[in-house]
Every structure is written in C-alpha cells, then in structure tokens.
Design a protein around this motif. Structure first.
Motif, PDB file in Angstrom:
ATOM      1  N   GLY A   1      17.061  -9.174  -2.777  1.00  0.00           N
ATOM      2  CA  GLY A   1      17.147  -7.839  -3.376  1.00  0.00           C
ATOM      3  C   GLY A   1      17.213  -6.691  -2.395  1.00  0.00           C
ATOM      4  O   GLY A   1      17.476  -5.561  -2.788  1.00  0.00           O
ATOM      5  N   GLY A   2      16.938  -6.929  -1.107  1.00  0.00           N
ATOM      6  CA  GLY A   2      17.079  -5.872  -0.121  1.00  0.00           C
ATOM      7  C   GLY A   2      15.949  -4.867  -0.058  1.00  0.00           C
ATOM      8  O   GLY A   2      16.104  -3.797   0.542  1.00  0.00           O
ATOM      9  N   SER A   3      14.786  -5.175  -0.650  1.00  0.00           N
ATOM     10  CA  SER A   3      13.658  -4.262  -0.531  1.00  0.00           C
ATOM     11  C   SER A   3      13.139  -4.264   0.903  1.00  0.00           C
ATOM     12  O   SER A   3      13.408  -5.179   1.684  1.00  0.00           O
ATOM     13  N   LEU A   4      12.384  -3.227   1.248  1.00  0.00           N
ATOM     14  CA  LEU A   4      11.913  -3.034   2.615  1.00  0.00           C
ATOM     15  C   LEU A   4      10.406  -3.225   2.686  1.00  0.00           C
ATOM     16  O   LEU A   4       9.673  -2.883   1.757  1.00  0.00           O
ATOM     17  N   LEU A   5       9.947  -3.764   3.813  1.00  0.00           N
ATOM     18  CA  LEU A   5       8.527  -3.865   4.097  1.00  0.00           C
ATOM     19  C   LEU A   5       8.283  -3.134   5.404  1.00  0.00           C
ATOM     20  O   LEU A   5       8.949  -3.395   6.408  1.00  0.00           O
ATOM     21  N   LEU A   6       7.320  -2.212   5.386  1.00  0.00           N
ATOM     22  CA  LEU A   6       7.097  -1.322   6.510  1.00  0.00           C
ATOM     23  C   LEU A   6       5.605  -1.278   6.823  1.00  0.00           C
ATOM     24  O   LEU A   6       4.788  -0.980   5.950  1.00  0.00           O
ATOM     25  N   ALA A   7       5.245  -1.584   8.072  1.00  0.00           N
ATOM     26  CA  ALA A   7       3.856  -1.505   8.521  1.00  0.00           C
ATOM     27  C   ALA A   7       3.738  -0.400   9.565  1.00  0.00           C
ATOM     28  O   ALA A   7       4.479  -0.380  10.544  1.00  0.00           O
ATOM     29  N   THR A   8       2.810   0.521   9.338  1.00  0.00           N
ATOM     30  CA  THR A   8       2.632   1.661  10.233  1.00  0.00           C
ATOM     31  C   THR A   8       1.144   1.853  10.511  1.00  0.00           C
ATOM     32  O   THR A   8       0.307   1.062  10.106  1.00  0.00           O
ATOM     33  N   ASN A   9       0.830   2.970  11.190  1.00  0.00           N
ATOM     34  CA  ASN A   9      -0.570   3.291  11.418  1.00  0.00           C
ATOM     35  C   ASN A   9      -1.249   3.854  10.172  1.00  0.00           C
ATOM     36  O   ASN A   9      -2.406   4.273  10.231  1.00  0.00           O
ATOM     37  N   LYS A  10      -0.548   3.845   9.043  1.00  0.00           N
ATOM     38  CA  LYS A  10      -1.152   4.222   7.761  1.00  0.00           C
ATOM     39  C   LYS A  10      -1.289   3.043   6.814  1.00  0.00           C
ATOM     40  O   LYS A  10      -1.907   3.167   5.752  1.00  0.00           O
ATOM     41  N   GLY A  11      -0.705   1.890   7.147  1.00  0.00           N
ATOM     42  CA  GLY A  11      -0.837   0.733   6.281  1.00  0.00           C
ATOM     43  C   GLY A  11       0.461  -0.025   6.098  1.00  0.00           C
ATOM     44  O   GLY A  11       1.445   0.187   6.816  1.00  0.00           O
ATOM     45  N   LEU A  12       0.450  -0.916   5.119  1.00  0.00           N
ATOM     46  CA  LEU A  12       1.589  -1.775   4.801  1.00  0.00           C
ATOM     47  C   LEU A  12       2.232  -1.270   3.517  1.00  0.00           C
ATOM     48  O   LEU A  12       1.562  -1.146   2.482  1.00  0.00           O
ATOM     49  N   PHE A  13       3.541  -1.005   3.559  1.00  0.00           N
ATOM     50  CA  PHE A  13       4.219  -0.373   2.435  1.00  0.00           C
ATOM     51  C   PHE A  13       5.423  -1.193   1.982  1.00  0.00           C
ATOM     52  O   PHE A  13       6.170  -1.727   2.804  1.00  0.00           O
ATOM     53  N   HIS A  14       5.603  -1.265   0.666  1.00  0.00           N
ATOM     54  CA  HIS A  14       6.794  -1.843   0.051  1.00  0.00           C
ATOM     55  C   HIS A  14       7.678  -0.694  -0.410  1.00  0.00           C
ATOM     56  O   HIS A  14       7.214   0.237  -1.079  1.00  0.00           O
ATOM     57  N   ILE A  15       8.966  -0.739  -0.043  1.00  0.00           N
ATOM     58  CA  ILE A  15       9.918   0.294  -0.428  1.00  0.00           C
ATOM     59  C   ILE A  15      11.083  -0.370  -1.154  1.00  0.00           C
ATOM     60  O   ILE A  15      11.635  -1.363  -0.671  1.00  0.00           O
ATOM     61  N   ASP A  16      11.456   0.155  -2.307  1.00  0.00           N
ATOM     62  CA  ASP A  16      12.555  -0.411  -3.078  1.00  0.00           C
ATOM     63  C   ASP A  16      13.861  -0.343  -2.295  1.00  0.00           C
ATOM     64  O   ASP A  16      14.038   0.490  -1.408  1.00  0.00           O
ATOM     65  N   ALA A  17      14.797  -1.219  -2.662  1.00  0.00           N
ATOM     66  CA  ALA A  17      16.063  -1.332  -1.933  1.00  0.00           C
ATOM     67  C   ALA A  17      16.851  -0.028  -1.922  1.00  0.00           C
ATOM     68  O   ALA A  17      17.571   0.260  -0.956  1.00  0.00           O
ATOM     69  N   ASP A  18      16.728   0.777  -2.975  1.00  0.00           N
ATOM     70  CA  ASP A  18      17.461   2.041  -3.021  1.00  0.00           C
ATOM     71  C   ASP A  18      16.719   3.178  -2.329  1.00  0.00           C
ATOM     72  O   ASP A  18      17.215   4.308  -2.255  1.00  0.00           O
ATOM     73  N   GLY A  19      15.523   2.901  -1.822  1.00  0.00           N
ATOM     74  CA  GLY A  19      14.764   3.893  -1.084  1.00  0.00           C
ATOM     75  C   GLY A  19      14.110   4.958  -1.928  1.00  0.00           C
ATOM     76  O   GLY A  19      13.528   5.912  -1.394  1.00  0.00           O
ATOM     77  N   LYS A  20      14.130   4.822  -3.259  1.00  0.00           N
ATOM     78  CA  LYS A  20      13.618   5.882  -4.124  1.00  0.00           C
ATOM     79  C   LYS A  20      12.127   5.770  -4.412  1.00  0.00           C
ATOM     80  O   LYS A  20      11.489   6.755  -4.759  1.00  0.00           O
ATOM     81  N   LYS A  21      11.579   4.576  -4.288  1.00  0.00           N
ATOM     82  CA  LYS A  21      10.161   4.383  -4.583  1.00  0.00           C
ATOM     83  C   LYS A  21       9.501   3.556  -3.487  1.00  0.00           C
ATOM     84  O   LYS A  21      10.111   2.666  -2.906  1.00  0.00           O
ATOM     85  N   GLY A  22       8.246   3.875  -3.237  1.00  0.00           N
ATOM     86  CA  GLY A  22       7.464   3.108  -2.288  1.00  0.00           C
ATOM     87  C   GLY A  22       6.020   3.032  -2.741  1.00  0.00           C
ATOM     88  O   GLY A  22       5.560   3.863  -3.521  1.00  0.00           O
ATOM     89  N   ARG A  23       5.315   2.043  -2.256  1.00  0.00           N
ATOM     90  CA  ARG A  23       3.907   1.914  -2.619  1.00  0.00           C
ATOM     91  C   ARG A  23       3.142   1.224  -1.494  1.00  0.00           C
ATOM     92  O   ARG A  23       3.693   0.430  -0.740  1.00  0.00           O
ATOM     93  N   LEU A  24       1.865   1.540  -1.402  1.00  0.00           N
ATOM     94  CA  LEU A  24       0.989   0.915  -0.432  1.00  0.00           C
ATOM     95  C   LEU A  24       0.562  -0.460  -0.933  1.00  0.00           C
ATOM     96  O   LEU A  24       0.190  -0.614  -2.097  1.00  0.00           O
ATOM     97  N   LEU A  25       0.646  -1.463  -0.073  1.00  0.00           N
ATOM     98  CA  LEU A  25       0.201  -2.811  -0.415  1.00  0.00           C
ATOM     99  C   LEU A  25      -1.179  -3.061   0.163  1.00  0.00           C
ATOM    100  O   LEU A  25      -1.417  -2.803   1.341  1.00  0.00           O
ATOM    101  N   ARG A  26      -2.082  -3.545  -0.672  1.00  0.00           N
ATOM    102  CA  ARG A  26      -3.378  -3.994  -0.181  1.00  0.00           C
ATOM    103  C   ARG A  26      -3.448  -5.495  -0.403  1.00  0.00           C
ATOM    104  O   ARG A  26      -4.086  -6.004  -1.312  1.00  0.00           O
ATOM    105  N   SER A  27      -2.732  -6.225   0.440  1.00  0.00           N
ATOM    106  CA  SER A  27      -2.638  -7.668   0.286  1.00  0.00           C
ATOM    107  C   SER A  27      -3.855  -8.352   0.893  1.00  0.00           C
ATOM    108  O   SER A  27      -4.641  -7.759   1.620  1.00  0.00           O
ATOM    109  N   GLU A  28      -4.003  -9.626   0.578  1.00  0.00           N
ATOM    110  CA  GLU A  28      -5.153 -10.403   1.016  1.00  0.00           C
ATOM    111  C   GLU A  28      -4.693 -11.596   1.835  1.00  0.00           C
ATOM    112  O   GLU A  28      -3.661 -12.210   1.541  1.00  0.00           O
ATOM    113  N   VAL A  29      -5.451 -11.917   2.860  1.00  0.00           N
ATOM    114  CA  VAL A  29      -5.148 -13.086   3.674  1.00  0.00           C
ATOM    115  C   VAL A  29      -6.307 -14.066   3.576  1.00  0.00           C
ATOM    116  O   VAL A  29      -7.471 -13.674   3.611  1.00  0.00           O
TER     117      VAL A  29
END
Length: 313
Positions: free
Chosen positions: A69-97
């Motif tokens: 689907g071409g969605s993006l995953l971005l990790a920065t000094n603010k956290g881990l973010f999922h961004i939709d393929a069209d770039g219009k929406k993003g959200r913070l992920l609080r995943s578990e390991v």
C-alpha cells in the motif's frame, strides 16, 4: 491523552448539557470533539509534531516505505509514526516488543528498521521497561510495526543502520562499533569490521553482495569483501544512501541529490531537496523517498531530478 479517553470525556459532556441549551452546547462540544480527536489522532489538517524542533539536532532515526500500500513508517526524536501513502494522515504508534515473555513500550525509542516484505519489518531499539535489556538487538514485526518480537543479540547490540539486500542483512552495531552480516534473516550474525569513522548509513550493490558503501558524517567508504576491510573513497557531507535495482543515489546535507554510475567512485548532481535529508529510500517501483530532518517527506518519480512534497508535519 488517548483518543478513546477524549471520546469518553466528550460523550459525558454532551449528556450533561442543559436540555434548553442542548443545540448550541451540542454544536460547540461537537466542534470541540472534532478538534480534540484531530489532535489525538494526527488527522489531516492538524500539525503532527513528528520532530522535536527544539532539540539541538532534530533527527530521523529510521524511515521506510511499506510494500503493502505504500504507507510510510518514520522514527524520530519524537517517536514512531505511521503516515498514510497519500501523506494526508499520520499517527503516533505506541507498539510493544516482547522480550523473554515480557512486554515493554517501544514507540519512542526506535533506532533503525527496514521492510523485508509487505507489513514485515526488521528493526532495533530500546525498551521503556527498565526490567528488560537496554538494547533489544534485532527484532521482527509482522504487522507494520504495531508489535515486535526480539529475535537475536538481545542485550548485546544496538543497531543504528539496518539494510537488507539480496537475501542478506547488513547492520551497523554501535555497541560493537562494527558492521554485522546475517544470511538467515537476522537469526544469527557474523561480526565484521568497520570504517575508521562511526557509520551513519550503509548501501550494498544489489548485484554483488561483497561490495558495500558506508557513510559517516565526513566521509564515504567502500568495502569489496563484505565488510571485512574498508577504504576511504573521499570526503562527504553526512550523505544518505539508497542503492536498488534502478541505481545508486545519495542525498547530502544541504539537500544536494546525486547519482553514481561507477559504484560510488564519482557522483553527478541531479536534483535538490528543500532541506537536509534524514533518510533516503529507493523502492522497487523506481521511486525515491526522502525524510528531511524537519519531518517533511518528499518523493521523486524521475530518478531524483524533481521532488514533490508528500507529507508536511
């Protein structure tokens, strides 16, 4: 505040409104609910703070494009973010390991990751739970980063660069101070050497697994024996590398984009970005993506010559 909690609070507020003032109050609270939900979920039209701009050096830890689907995953000094393929929406992920049957928050301490298939990732990072090892080694996710399982080198390695290529996985271990290589998907690794400067990025020739490039803040290095030895190619300015079936590319500080036809020995400038690159990614459909240290994501469909903005925080 979690989105579910905001929904509950707004629902309570709506129920408690005076009957004679219900239409006006309901309208105001509905608008408030929409605003709060947008802030909580990072919906379109809301500035999603994916980078801490107040830090001395805003940075991108990792960036990848999901083959599904071409969605993006971005990790920065603010956290881990999922961004939709069209770039219009993003959200913070609080995943578990999961580490030895113990769970720990993972979302804001990611050091590297890469997609190895649709929704399938390998990565590395640090847990929030102090009762588990501080370095999680290599981990795997089968659901796009929502949850992870530690696979190897737990407590031993902190991988800040991970590059799968041609059935191998190359990584730079900051604890070891060297490059490690796996031929079984990350279950086991062979420890190799490293250039004389700390590695910030790696790229391998898709047609020759023995040939590797390594970038540092100041230099570019080459290995022709699968990271057993290294030679400096020349000076560089914090280059980010991408090497796929369609070509070898680099993006330097200041936004200069170049390509090489001789495996990194010489470079030709082809384009320019609107800022400093954090990570550069080449996809199988011949596109280039770059995450800038501002959190902006740009994409090129013409081999780096022109770029358009896909996502802006």
């Amino acid at each position: 505040m979690r989105a579910e909690a905001i929904v509950s609070l707004v629902a309570v507020a709506l129920k408690s409104g005076s009957p004679r003032r219900r239409p006006a109050a309901g309208l105001s609270l509905a608008l408030l609910a929409a605003s709060l939900l947008a802030l909580a979920t990072g919906c379109s039209g809301t500035a999603l703070q994916v980078v801490d701009a107040k830090s001395k050096r805003p940075f991108i830890d990792a960036f990848a494009v999901n083959p599904k689907g071409g969605s993006l995953l971005l990790a920065t000094n603010k956290g881990l973010f999922h961004i939709d393929a069209d770039g219009k929406k993003g959200r913070l992920l609080r995943s578990e390991v999961k580490v030895s049957n113990k769970g720990s928050g993972f979302g804001d301490k990611v050091s590297a990751f890469a997609f190895v298939g649709p929704d399938k990732l390998i990565g590395s990072g640090h847990p929030d739970d102090p009762t588990v090892p501080g370095n999680l080694g290599l981990m795997q996710s089968n659901n796009g980063g929502a949850s992870w399982k530690a696979v190897s080198r737990v407590g031993l390695s902190d991988l800040h660069v991970i590059k799968p290529q041609g059935g191998l996985v190359f990584a730079y271990d900051t604890v070891l101070g060297g490059v490690i290589v796996s031929s079984d998907g990350g279950k086991t690794f062979a420890e190799r050497s490293a250039p004389e400067e700390p590695v910030t990025d790696l790229a391998s020739d898709p047609r020759d697994a023995n040939y590797l490039l390594a970038a540092s803040v100041n230099s570019l290095f080459v290995s022709t024996d699968q990271a057993r030895s290294w030679k400096k190619l020349g000076p560089a300015d914090s280059p980010q590398l991408a090497w796929g079936e369609h070509g070898l590319y680099r993006a330097d500080a200041g936004g200069i984009v170049g390509t090489s036809s001789d495996r990194g020995r010489s470079w030709k400038q082809v384009g320019r970005l609107e800022g400093n690159p954090g990570k550069l990614v080449e996809t199988s459909d011949d596109k280039l993506y770059v995450a800038l240290d501002s959190g902006i994501v740009q994409v090129s469909s013409d081999a780096g010559r022109s770029w358009k903005r896909l996502f802006k925080p």
